[in-house]
Design an enzyme around this catalytic site. Structure first.
Site, short mmCIF file in Angstrom:
data_model
loop_
_atom_site.label_atom_id
_atom_site.label_comp_id
_atom_site.label_asym_id
_atom_site.label_seq_id
_atom_site.Cartn_x
_atom_site.Cartn_y
_atom_site.Cartn_z
N LYS A 22 17.00 9.05 106.21
CA LYS A 22 16.72 8.79 104.79
C LYS A 22 16.79 10.10 104.00
O LYS A 22 17.28 10.12 102.87
CB LYS A 22 15.34 8.14 104.66
CG LYS A 22 15.30 6.74 105.27
CD LYS A 22 13.90 6.24 105.46
CE LYS A 22 13.89 4.84 106.06
NZ LYS A 22 12.56 4.41 106.52
N LYS A 73 20.37 2.97 107.26
CA LYS A 73 20.27 4.42 106.94
C LYS A 73 20.99 5.31 107.95
O LYS A 73 21.60 6.30 107.57
CB LYS A 73 18.81 4.84 106.84
CG LYS A 73 17.92 4.41 107.99
CD LYS A 73 16.92 3.39 107.53
CE LYS A 73 16.31 2.65 108.68
NZ LYS A 73 15.35 1.66 108.25
N GLU A 109 8.25 -0.98 116.04
CA GLU A 109 9.11 -1.70 116.97
C GLU A 109 8.66 -1.45 118.41
O GLU A 109 7.88 -0.54 118.67
CB GLU A 109 10.55 -1.24 116.77
CG GLU A 109 11.05 -1.60 115.40
CD GLU A 109 12.47 -1.18 115.15
OE1 GLU A 109 13.23 -1.05 116.12
OE2 GLU A 109 12.82 -1.00 113.99
N GLY A 134 12.67 1.34 101.39
CA GLY A 134 12.59 -0.10 101.12
C GLY A 134 12.61 -0.47 99.65
O GLY A 134 13.63 -0.33 98.98
N VAL A 174 15.41 -8.62 107.37
CA VAL A 174 15.89 -8.39 106.00
C VAL A 174 16.90 -9.47 105.58
O VAL A 174 16.82 -9.99 104.45
CB VAL A 174 16.52 -6.98 105.86
CG1 VAL A 174 16.83 -6.69 104.39
CG2 VAL A 174 15.59 -5.91 106.41
N1 LIG Z 1 13.05 -4.42 108.75
C1 LIG Z 1 12.82 -3.65 107.68
O1 LIG Z 1 11.74 -3.69 107.10
C2 LIG Z 1 13.90 -2.73 107.17
C3 LIG Z 1 13.63 -1.89 106.09
C4 LIG Z 1 14.64 -1.08 105.56
C5 LIG Z 1 15.89 -1.11 106.15
N2 LIG Z 1 16.12 -1.91 107.23
C6 LIG Z 1 17.46 -1.91 107.81
O2 LIG Z 1 18.03 -3.20 107.62
C7 LIG Z 1 18.90 -3.51 108.69
C8 LIG Z 1 18.46 -4.83 109.33
O3 LIG Z 1 17.17 -4.67 109.84
P1 LIG Z 1 16.31 -5.93 110.34
O4 LIG Z 1 14.92 -5.42 110.51
O5 LIG Z 1 16.56 -7.10 109.47
O6 LIG Z 1 16.94 -6.18 111.78
P2 LIG Z 1 16.62 -7.38 112.79
O7 LIG Z 1 15.46 -8.18 112.33
O8 LIG Z 1 16.57 -6.79 114.14
O9 LIG Z 1 17.92 -8.33 112.65
C9 LIG Z 1 19.18 -7.85 112.99
C10 LIG Z 1 20.21 -8.90 112.72
O10 LIG Z 1 21.49 -8.31 112.96
C11 LIG Z 1 22.25 -9.24 113.71
N3 LIG Z 1 23.28 -8.51 114.46
C12 LIG Z 1 23.12 -7.54 115.38
N4 LIG Z 1 24.32 -7.08 115.82
C13 LIG Z 1 25.26 -7.83 115.17
C14 LIG Z 1 26.67 -7.86 115.17
N5 LIG Z 1 27.37 -7.04 115.96
N6 LIG Z 1 27.30 -8.75 114.38
C15 LIG Z 1 26.60 -9.60 113.57
N7 LIG Z 1 25.25 -9.60 113.51
C16 LIG Z 1 24.58 -8.73 114.30
C17 LIG Z 1 21.27 -9.95 114.60
O11 LIG Z 1 21.85 -11.14 115.05
P3 LIG Z 1 21.03 -12.21 115.92
O12 LIG Z 1 20.09 -12.85 114.93
O13 LIG Z 1 22.04 -13.13 116.43
O14 LIG Z 1 20.30 -11.42 116.97
C18 LIG Z 1 20.10 -10.14 113.62
O15 LIG Z 1 20.27 -11.30 112.84
C19 LIG Z 1 18.83 -2.31 109.65
O16 LIG Z 1 19.87 -1.42 109.33
C20 LIG Z 1 17.50 -1.68 109.31
O17 LIG Z 1 17.47 -0.28 109.59
C21 LIG Z 1 15.16 -2.72 107.74
#
Ligand SMILES: NC(=O)c1ccc[n+]([C@@H]2O[C@H](COP(=O)([O-])OP(=O)(O)OC[C@H]3O[C@@H](n4cnc5c(N)ncnc54)[C@H](OP(=O)(O)O)[C@@H]3O)[C@@H](O)[C@H]2O)c1
Length: 413
Positions: free
Chosen positions: A196, A97, A181, A126, A15
């Site tokens: 949610k 969430k 995942e 989303g 995201v």
């Molecule tokens: N993916 C979706 O389609 C989707 C949809 C709706 C909501 N969400 C929500 O959006 C959020 C992000 O999801 P995502 O899918 O983008 O996750 P992701 O692809 O797993 O990326 C997570 C990011 O968070 C960073 N991170 C983890 N711990 C951290 C910390 N302590 N300090 C700073 N950065 C940190 C990671 O750093 P590194 O890059 O260094 O590992 C990575 O860049 C989550 O809450 C998820 O539930 C996601």
């Protein structure tokens, strides 16, 4: 419209990087990402390394940054970041969430006390603008029900399963396509959906119900025989997050349901999300769209950021009911319980049994049960049993209710 939005971005994953790209493609010159904080210094990035920092204070202590966009995958750390940012007088946009569902009232109070906005449209379904609609359009108390497919992973798997593909194979396809995942527990056991639902209940009905108090049964234990039963009856199985308001009582739970062809969600397949909202005068309305993915989710985050330009805040007008309405498990629900072992079925007593089938290979029974009795079992961990809600349960218009021995009874015709 002259306000500058100076962003400190936490997270550059699916995201976070999506938001970066979406912002680059948009013409919002007044919105700028100043700093990005991530976790892993060794990770290869798609943009130059000088954009990245690894200490959260780099953003939190930067007085020029007026907006924190929190897009990390660690709910506990996200909570600390969001709390601090709000205390420091920064607006916050988040998609987390779990973190929001668990701490919502505290974070709302913090935002109010510091006169900043806390927005989180991307946290629920989303790209579907459901929270803003619940806040602005359904801003009175005529809303009676919310029924949603709010998890694309499970909807994708169930779509395959409804077509006869095994759960294992469907999960494998979902993982290959990036819809599931590596550890899909939160999705398939209904945890993600209930976080949610907790947020939806707050915006639909005004009360915060911590997700720990919401029953969730996922799709892991649905067996080919259950799918066969659904096919024979012309049903599809969908994982629903469902909440209803009946007088001053709110019910809410996450569970698989049989869905008839006339249900708005019957045709919502694959990774799509959908939410049916029902209100006294508008009747039923369906929102449908992509519930996850880089650009769809980033578009909801961008929408929140853009709303900050005109100082948008959720007003939580319905929260005046907090303390006056109860979240209750005291209602009857009609369920299908299936198992390969009939002894398992005998462990759950139905108040009224409408239909049953017993054989050496497979057995099921259908009937009414008080919901609080269902809550005593952890169906996610009870692999032998499949629990599926009956389809007419979602036909709210047919529901009558009355009090019987201190229990609110939902009767469906
Ligand atoms: N993916 C979706 O389609 C989707 C949809 C709706 C909501 N969400 C929500 O959006 C959020 C992000 O999801 P995502 O899918 O983008 O996750 P992701 O692809 O797993 O990326 C997570 C990011 O968070 C960073 N991170 C983890 N711990 C951290 C910390 N302590 N300090 C700073 N950065 C940190 C990671 O750093 P590194 O890059 O260094 O590992 C990575 O860049 C989550 O809450 C998820 O539930 C996601």
């Amino acid at each position: 419209m002259n306000k500058e939005i100076n962003i400190g971005l936490f997270g550059f994953g699916v995201v976070g990087s999506g938001l970066y790209n979406v912002l680059n493609l948009s013409e919002a010159s007044h919105i700028k990402i100043s700093k990005i904080v991530v976790k892993n210094p060794k990770k290869k990035r798609s943009i130059p390394s000088e954009n990245f920092f690894f200490d959260k204070q780099t953003i939190l202590l930067d007085l020029k940054i007026n907006t924190v966009v929190e897009l990390i995958n660690d709910p506990e750390e996200a909570y600390q970041i969001v709390k601090t940012a709000l205390k420091y007088g920064k607006h916050v946009v988040s998609a987390n969430k779990k973190m929001i569902a668990e701490h919502l009232n505290e974070l709302i109070a913090l935002a109010n006390n510091n006169n900043v906005s806390f927005l989180y449209e991307a946290a629920v379904a989303g790209s579907i603008p459901i929270i803003r609609n619940l806040e602005e359009y359904y801003n009175n108390d005529t809303l009676s029900s919310i029924l949603g497919i709010v998890n694309g992973t499970t909807n994708f798997i169930l779509t395959q399963a409804n077509e006869g593909i095994s759960y294992k194979k469907a999960m494998q396809i979902a993982q290959e396509k990036g819809f599931a995942e590596t550890d899909p527990t939160s999705d398939v056991d209904g945890f993600d959906s209930k976080y949610k639902l907790s947020i939806l209940i707050k915006h639909a009905f005004g009360i915060h119900v911590n997700s720990n108090s919401i029953f969730n049964n996922g799709i892991r234990n649905i067996k080919p025989r259950d799918i066969q039963y659904a096919n024979e009856k012309g049903y599809r199985i969908k994982l629903f997050a469902r909440a209803e308001k009946i007088d001053n009582q709110i019910i809410g739970f996450v569970a698989p349901q049989f869905v008839k062809q006339d249900n708005f969600c019957y045709q919502v397949n694959n990774e799509f999300n959908a939410i049916t909202v029902e209100a006294a005068f508008s009747d039923k309305q369906l929102f449908i769209g992509k519930g996850a993915g880089s650009f769809p989710t980033a578009s909801a985050v961008l929408s929140d950021i853009s709303a900050l330009v005109y100082d948008y805040k959720y007003e939580y007008r319905k929260s005046a009911v907090e303390g006056k309405v109860n979240f209750t498990s005291n209602f009857y629900v009609r369920v299908y319980l299936g198992s390969e072992n009939r002894i398992d079925l005998s462990r759950i007593d139905l108040i009224q049994e409408d239909e049953s089938f017993f054989s050496d290979e497979y057995s099921f029974k259908i009937g009414w049960i008080v919901f609080s009795e269902l809550e005593k079992f952890d169906f996610n961990e009870w692999k032998e049993i499949s629990l599926i809600i009956l389809p007419n349960e979602v036909e709210l218009a047919e529901i009558q209710y009355f009090t019987l021995q201190n229990t609110t009874e939902l009767i469906l015709e």
